[in-house]
Design a protein around this motif. Structure first.
Motif, mmCIF file in Angstrom:
data_model
loop_
_atom_site.group_PDB
_atom_site.id
_atom_site.type_symbol
_atom_site.label_atom_id
_atom_site.label_comp_id
_atom_site.label_asym_id
_atom_site.label_seq_id
_atom_site.Cartn_x
_atom_site.Cartn_y
_atom_site.Cartn_z
ATOM 1 N N ASN A 263 -6.332 -0.921 1.003
ATOM 2 C CA ASN A 263 -5.882 -0.442 2.423
ATOM 3 C C ASN A 263 -7.034 0.626 3.193
ATOM 4 N N GLY B 98 11.684 -3.824 4.120
ATOM 5 C CA GLY B 98 12.761 -3.932 3.684
ATOM 6 C C GLY B 98 13.215 -5.200 2.964
ATOM 7 N N ALA C 156 0.674 -1.205 -0.064
ATOM 8 C CA ALA C 156 0.019 -0.107 0.072
ATOM 9 C C ALA C 156 0.853 1.227 -0.021
ATOM 10 N N LYS D 235 -1.995 5.139 -4.255
ATOM 11 C CA LYS D 235 -2.877 5.402 -3.024
ATOM 12 C C LYS D 235 -4.331 5.299 -3.737
ATOM 13 N N ASN E 96 -5.769 -0.357 8.613
ATOM 14 C CA ASN E 96 -4.535 0.090 8.715
ATOM 15 C C ASN E 96 -4.303 1.191 9.787
ATOM 16 N N THR F 178 -3.441 3.950 1.347
ATOM 17 C CA THR F 178 -4.568 3.930 2.162
ATOM 18 C C THR F 178 -5.738 5.152 1.673
ATOM 19 N N LYS G 269 -2.972 -4.477 9.479
ATOM 20 C CA LYS G 269 -1.483 -4.047 9.505
ATOM 21 C C LYS G 269 -0.570 -3.381 10.756
ATOM 22 N N GLY H 288 12.469 0.299 3.753
ATOM 23 C CA GLY H 288 13.568 -0.163 2.713
ATOM 24 C C GLY H 288 14.523 -0.685 3.495
ATOM 25 N N SER I 8 9.804 -0.026 -1.297
ATOM 26 C CA SER I 8 10.883 0.708 -1.594
ATOM 27 C C SER I 8 11.870 0.223 -2.427
HETATM 28 C C1 LIG Z 1 5.872 6.801 0.286
HETATM 29 C C2 LIG Z 1 5.292 5.899 1.071
HETATM 30 C C3 LIG Z 1 3.966 5.977 1.516
HETATM 31 C C4 LIG Z 1 3.241 5.018 2.097
HETATM 32 N N1 LIG Z 1 1.945 4.944 2.143
HETATM 33 C C5 LIG Z 1 1.447 3.801 2.888
HETATM 34 C C6 LIG Z 1 0.149 3.960 3.306
HETATM 35 O O1 LIG Z 1 -0.613 4.907 2.593
HETATM 36 N N2 LIG Z 1 -0.533 2.834 3.655
HETATM 37 C C7 LIG Z 1 0.080 1.877 4.231
HETATM 38 O O2 LIG Z 1 -0.593 0.833 4.777
HETATM 39 N N3 LIG Z 1 1.337 1.741 4.022
HETATM 40 C C8 LIG Z 1 2.117 2.854 3.423
HETATM 41 N N4 LIG Z 1 3.406 2.617 3.415
HETATM 42 C C9 LIG Z 1 4.139 1.550 3.898
HETATM 43 C C10 LIG Z 1 4.383 0.437 2.811
HETATM 44 O O3 LIG Z 1 3.142 -0.074 2.418
HETATM 45 C C11 LIG Z 1 5.286 -0.673 3.467
HETATM 46 O O4 LIG Z 1 4.614 -1.090 4.653
HETATM 47 C C12 LIG Z 1 6.641 -0.047 4.044
HETATM 48 O O5 LIG Z 1 7.004 0.943 3.093
HETATM 49 C C13 LIG Z 1 7.546 -1.124 4.312
HETATM 50 O O6 LIG Z 1 7.923 -1.946 3.005
HETATM 51 P P1 LIG Z 1 9.141 -1.509 2.335
HETATM 52 O O7 LIG Z 1 10.560 -1.413 3.007
HETATM 53 O O8 LIG Z 1 9.371 -2.568 1.177
HETATM 54 O O9 LIG Z 1 9.078 -0.101 1.626
HETATM 55 C C14 LIG Z 1 4.130 3.766 2.656
HETATM 56 C C15 LIG Z 1 5.357 3.678 2.249
HETATM 57 C C16 LIG Z 1 6.078 4.771 1.658
HETATM 58 C C17 LIG Z 1 7.482 4.764 1.305
#
Ligand SMILES: Cc1cc2nc3c(=O)[nH]c(=O)nc-3n(C[C@H](O)[C@H](O)[C@H](O)COP(=O)(O)O)c2cc1C
Length: 350
Positions: free
Chosen positions: A146, A292, A68, A72, A179, A92, A218, A261, A314
């Protein structure tokens, strides 16, 4: 080599030369424009049933999903489902449109392949997003949404926002995510504690009894084992379908918002492993891993520990579509190496 794999390095050079949020907007715009013109990816190994994962009453073509927050507003679903993602989570979404926190609110850590964001659920609101969902081409992939509460909704009324969103989106998507783990809406994470989450689960369960759909919650990587155990107990009590672990983490020294990340990986993994152990006796409750993942070995480790479905955010920004094509290739090779005819057989061979 697929077209988007080839085009990504050039695109990345351009995108990384501008402000991160502007780059994000341009990327979504491009994906939105191109998406409807793409055909289904007939070369994908995931056309083969042996990679299927049956979870929460759904049948996923393979283990990779998009997390998510990237799309968005559900504007790029047709593009994203062209890639070898078996599931895409949009949102979300909040009931009413929301502009989010003030800018700048997205930062890159290029060396560490990490991001920090304090977006604050900026989104077009439930009416517009529902419209985008109904117009999008899902290419037989699984679509999740989400759900979040509006910033102006006080925590004691949060359950109403989630129940409203469940009712509105359940007829149109494959699964829904509660969430309450974003660090960017003041007080939101307080809802992860027992009474807040109990109220939300109660309100959503009522709507769910009328229109049953898989529902997940979540969680945050900053929760203690006691807090996670309390969530697991509620998940079991309310027959919630699964847990998504994890959202971003707060690292005060880096500044406001949540970090994602590679920097997040170890913290997120610890949360996932604790939850996988807690859910061992209830295999009907799925644990979707996110946080990550950037290398194929990270996935193997998750699969060894009993997890199956993974989401990316990421790493997809830093490595582009090539990452999923490579993982698809590696998974195929691994299946062949051990002669696996199902994901269960493959997992047992690890
Ligand atoms: C810019 C950005 C916006 C995000 N927006 C949401 C969101 O709106 N809702 C949500 O549940 N997670 C959101 N996330 C979290 C991601 O869904 C994910 O849980 C988090 O980035 C960890 O995963 P990653 O390390 O692969 O990025 C966002 C992450 C980033 C980087």
């Amino acid at each position: 080599m697929k077209f988007f794999e080839k085009a990504f390095p050039l695109f990345k050079n351009l995108a990384f030369s501008v402000d991160p949020e502007r780059a994000h907007e341009l990327t979504i715009k491009s994906m939105k424009m191109v998406g409807p013109w793409l055909s289904d990816d007939h070369e994908s190994i995931f056309k083969d049933d042996c990679f299927r994962i049956n979870a929460m009453g759904l049948s996923f073509q393979g283990p990779f999903g998009l997390a998510a927050g990237l799309d968005k507003n559900a504007e790029a679903v047709s593009f994203l489902t062209h890639l070898p993602f078996s599931f895409v989570e949009v949102g979300t979404v909040t009931p009413l449109p929301q502009i989010g926190n003030s800018k700048p609110r997205l930062w890159r850590y290029v060396e560490e392949e990490s991001l920090r964001n304090s977006m604050g659920f900026n989104n077009l609101g439930s009416d517009a997003i529902l419209k985008n969902i109904t117009l999008s081409d899902r290419r037989e992939k699984i679509l999740g949404v989400n759900l979040g509460k509006n910033k102006i909704t006080p925590n004691q009324d949060a359950a109403q926002d989630y129940a409203f969103l469940y009712e509105k989106f359940a007829p149109h998507v494959d699964y829904l995510v509660i969430n309450v783990s974003s660090p960017n809406t003041p007080g939101l994470r307080d809802l992860l504690r027992d009474s807040g989450l109990r109220d939300i689960f109660t309100a959503v369960s009522l709507k769910r009894s009328l229109r049953p759909r898989p529902v997940l919650v979540k969680v945050s990587p900053d929760m203690s084992e006691e807090e996670l155990s309390a969530v697991v107990a509620l998940v079991k009590e309310f027959e919630i379908s699964g847990i998504i672990a994890t959202n971003t983490t707060i690292i005060k020294e880096l500044g406001a918002g949540g970090v994602s990340g590679k920097i997040l990986f170890e913290k997120s993994k610890k949360t996932r492993n604790f939850l996988l152990a807690s859910l061992r006796e209830t295999p009907q409750i799925e644990l979707i891993g996110v946080g990550g993942f950037s290398k194929y070995d990270d996935l193997v480790d998750f699969w060894k520990n009993g997890g199956r479905l993974v989401q990316l955010y990421s790493a997809f920004i830093f490595q582009g579509p090539a990452l999923i094509y490579n993982w698809e290739k590696k998974l195929n090779e691994d299946f062949k190496k051990v002669g696996a005819t199902s994901f269960e057989e493959f997992q047992q061979s690890l």
